[in-house]
Design a protein around this motif. Structure first.
Motif, short mmCIF file in Angstrom:
data_model
loop_
_atom_site.label_atom_id
_atom_site.label_comp_id
_atom_site.label_asym_id
_atom_site.label_seq_id
_atom_site.Cartn_x
_atom_site.Cartn_y
_atom_site.Cartn_z
N ILE A 10 -6.54 2.24 13.14
CA ILE A 10 -5.60 2.38 12.03
C ILE A 10 -6.20 1.81 10.76
O ILE A 10 -6.13 2.42 9.69
N TYR A 11 -6.83 0.65 10.87
CA TYR A 11 -7.43 0.03 9.68
C TYR A 11 -8.55 0.91 9.11
O TYR A 11 -8.62 1.13 7.91
N ILE A 47 8.14 -0.11 17.98
CA ILE A 47 8.51 0.21 19.36
C ILE A 47 8.31 1.68 19.67
O ILE A 47 7.74 2.04 20.70
N LEU A 48 8.76 2.54 18.80
CA LEU A 48 8.74 3.98 19.08
C LEU A 48 7.38 4.61 18.78
O LEU A 48 6.72 4.25 17.80
N PRO A 49 6.97 5.58 19.59
CA PRO A 49 5.69 6.27 19.34
C PRO A 49 5.85 7.30 18.21
O PRO A 49 6.96 7.68 17.84
N PHE A 50 4.71 7.76 17.67
CA PHE A 50 4.72 8.76 16.62
C PHE A 50 4.54 10.14 17.24
O PHE A 50 3.89 10.30 18.26
N GLU A 56 2.51 9.49 11.77
CA GLU A 56 1.99 8.13 11.71
C GLU A 56 1.58 7.77 10.27
O GLU A 56 1.95 6.72 9.75
N LYS A 57 0.85 8.67 9.61
CA LYS A 57 0.39 8.44 8.24
C LYS A 57 1.57 8.33 7.29
O LYS A 57 1.62 7.43 6.43
N ALA A 58 2.54 9.22 7.42
CA ALA A 58 3.73 9.19 6.57
C ALA A 58 4.51 7.88 6.78
O ALA A 58 5.00 7.29 5.81
#
Length: 160
Positions: A10-11, A47-50, A56-58
């Motif tokens: 992510i980083y 907690i919730l997945p994307f 994820e980006k949004a």
């Protein structure tokens, strides 16, 4: 190890983009670094997945924008000064560009956000509408109004 690998991914993928968004809001490298850390911590503790990478980006952008707004509300900063070295954008270095970036930093939130997402992060109007939870026509209007405000403040310069 899953957590470390996920954090690194992510980083590496979004860190620079998120930092630039924070810096465009705050105008301060220390605050921007703190905001980036806060957003990454929120990401790691969610907690919730994307649904997919775009979701994820949004989500990351929305959280960064909200965190930046919250920080500015707390510190009641109204104007930000931006430096070219911190932004790392292609046209950085010219006085005209630095004036433009400085004026973007002075825009009200509702106009600054679409400008940053559209011109600095290459989001479409539809994507911005989804992130900001407004209609595409509202995004277009905010972009137009923001450009009009910038034209007034930057009358002597030639911009596309």
């Amino acid at each position: 190890m899953q957590g470390k690998e996920q954090f690194k991914r992510i980083y590496d993928t979004y860190g620079e983009m998120l930092y630039r968004v924070a810096y465009l809001y705050t105008g301060n490298s220390y605050d921007s670094e703190d905001l980036l850390q806060e957003v990454l911590i929120k990401y790691m503790t969610r907690i919730l997945p994307f649904r997919d990478d775009e979701h994820e980006k949004a989500w990351l952008l929305r959280v960064m924008i909200n965190q930046s707004k919250n920080l500015l509300k707390k510190s009641s900063k109204k104007e930000q000064k931006l430096s070219e070295s911190e932004l790392k954008v292609e046209d950085a270095g010219t006085e005209q560009h630095l004036d433009l970036v400085s004026e973007i930093g002075k825009l009200p939130f509702e106009y600054k956000t679409p400008i940053i997402l559209y011109y600095y992060n290459d989001y479409s109007v539809a994507e911005i509408a989804n992130i900001m939870k407004i209609s595409p026509s509202a995004v277009k209007m905010r972009l137009k109004r923001a450009r009009d405000m910038l034209k007034i403040h930057l009358e002597g310069y030639e911009y596309e």
